[in-house]
Design an enzyme around this catalytic site. Structure first.
Site, PDB file in Angstrom:
ATOM      1  N   HIS A   1       0.988  -1.027   0.023  1.00 17.02           N
ATOM      2  CA  HIS A   1      -0.018  -0.069  -0.164  1.00 17.02           C
ATOM      3  C   HIS A   1       0.917   0.989   0.021  1.00 17.02           C
ATOM      4  O   HIS A   1       1.792   1.326   0.631  1.00 17.02           O
ATOM      5  CB  HIS A   1      -0.749  -0.101   1.200  1.00 17.02           C
ATOM      6  CG  HIS A   1      -1.520   1.317   1.620  1.00 17.02           C
ATOM      7  ND1 HIS A   1      -0.825   2.038   2.579  1.00 17.02           N
ATOM      8  CD2 HIS A   1      -2.295   1.855   1.062  1.00 17.02           C
ATOM      9  CE1 HIS A   1      -1.548   3.082   2.766  1.00 17.02           C
ATOM     10  NE2 HIS A   1      -2.531   3.107   1.757  1.00 17.02           N
TER      11      HIS A   1
ATOM     12  N   GLY B   1     -20.123   9.704   2.228  1.00 19.09           N
ATOM     13  CA  GLY B   1     -20.562   9.486   1.142  1.00 19.09           C
ATOM     14  C   GLY B   1     -19.607   9.557  -0.190  1.00 19.09           C
ATOM     15  O   GLY B   1     -19.885  10.100  -1.111  1.00 19.09           O
TER      16      GLY B   1
END
Length: 303
Positions: free
Chosen positions: A107, A262
Site C-alpha cells: 500500500h 458519502g
C-alpha cells in the site's frame, strides 16, 4: 499573503500515477483499465485498476483531486479557525494484491490538503501533506523486509535523520490490529499533518516518499514472483488477507471517513483483496513457514 502552488503538486501526482502504472504494466505484461470519474460537489479522479491478472490478482492506483467552497465543521474540528474556507484535497493511493502468495501485498499513499485564504482577510493558504508506504507479506523473508525499510530510510534521511525513525514508529502504531494484537504487516513509513518545514521542504519530502515506492517494491516482486506455490499456500494467503480486510473496515481512518461521508464507494473499496478467508480459532503448525510470519508482525528494527 501566500498561495500554495497547487498546480505543481497536481502535476507531480498525476505523473507519479502514470510512472507507477507503466512500471507495473511492464513488470506484469498486463494493462490497467482506466476509470475517469467526476464528483458532483466538485472535482474528480482517475482510477487505474487490474482484476484477475496473473501477477496482480487485484490492484488499484488511484488519483483524486476534489474541492469544495466551504470546509465543513466536521473537517475542521481540530482547526476551528479554518471553518468556512474553500478547500482542495488531492492524492495518489494504491493497493496491490499479487496472486502469488510469496509476493507481498503493498500500500502507498501521498496526499495534500489545502484550505484557501479567504478574500479580504490577512491570512495565508493553510496546507498539510501526508502519506506513506507499507508492506504486508504472507511468508516471512527477512531480506524483503530489510530491503523495503532500507529504501524508506534512504528516501527520508536526506531530509533529516529524525524522519525515518519517527515515521517508521508512526506506521507501526497506525497499522495495528488491536483485537489481534499484531501489525498488519512489516510496516514502512507513515506521516500526516506535515507543514512545519514550509511548503518547499514538505513537498520535497512527499516526492521522496512517492518516488521510493517502485525501488522499494519491484525488486521484491521480481525476487518472489516465480516461486512455486500450492493451494495450501493460497489458502493461507486468503486467511491472512482476512486480517487486511479487518484492518481496513475497522481501523483505517481513510476508509471509514470515505464510507461515512458519502465518498466514492468503488474507489474506497478498491483496497480490498479479491478473496479472503476466516477460520475459527485456526493456528498454523509449530515450526511451519506459516507460523514464522507471527515473528514479523511486531515492531522490529529493519534498517
Amino acid at each position: 499573503m501566500s498561495a500554495v502552488p497547487v498546480s505543481d503538486v497536481h502535476a507531480y501526482l498525476t505523473g507519479l500515477q502514470d510512472n507507477i502504472v507503466q512500471a507495473l504494466e511492464q513488470a506484469g505484461g498486463e494493462s490497467f483499465r482506466t476509470d475517469t470519474w467526476q464528483r458532483p460537489e466538485g472535482g474528480g479522479g482517475v482510477s487505474r485498476l487490474i482484476e484477475g491478472g496473473q501477477l496482480l490478482e487485484r490492484a488499484g492506483v488511484l488519483f483524486s483531486h476534489v474541492h469544495g467552497t466551504r470546509l465543513p465543521p466536521s473537517a475542521s474540528a481540530h482547526r476551528p479557525e479554518l471553518a468556512g474556507r474553500s478547500w482542495q484535497a488531492m492524492g495518489v493511493s494504491l493497493v496491490l494484491h499479487p496472486r502469488n502468495p510469496y509476493v507481498p501485498t503493498t500500500h502507498m499513499n501521498v496526499r495534500m490538503f489545502v484550505a484557501a485564504a479567504r478574500p479580504g482577510h490577512d491570512e495565508n493558504d493553510v496546507f498539510w501533506f501526508g502519506g506513506g508506504l507499507d508492506l504486508t507479506p504472507y511468508y516471512a523473508f527477512e531480506d524483503d523486509a530489510r530491503h523495503f525499510h532500507q529504501v524508506c530510510r534512504a528516501a527520508l534521511d536526506p531530509h533529516g535523520a529524525a524522519y525515518y525513525p519517527q515515521y517508521k514508529r508512526w506506521c507501526d502504531e497506525y497499522f495495528y490490529l488491536k483485537h489481534r494484537q499484531e501489525m498488519r504487516g512489516v510496516g514502512g513509513v507513515f506521516f500526516d499533518d506535515l507543514n512545519e518545514p514550509g511548503f518547499d521542504a514538505s513537498f520535497a519530502l512527499l516526492r521522496s516518499v512517492g518516488d521510493a515506492f517502485l525501488p522499494a517494491y519491484l525488486p521484491i516482486v521480481q525476487r518472489r514472483r516465480d516461486t512455486p506455490y500450492t493451494q495450501a499456500q493460497r489458502d493461507f494467503q486468503a486467511y491472512r488477507r482476512g486480517r487486511y480486510v479487518e484492518f481496513n473496515l475497522v481501523f483505517d481512518r481513510g476508509t471509514l471517513f470515505g464510507l461515512q461521508s458519502g465518498g466514492r464507494t468503488e474507489s474506497i473499496l478498491l483496497s480490498m483483496p479479491p478473496m479472503a478467508q476466516w477460520r475459527y480459532d485456526w493456528q498454523p503448525a509449530a515450526g511451519s513457514p506459516e507460523a514464522a510470519l507471527a515473528g514479523f508482525l511486531q515492531p522490529r528494527d529493519w534498517a
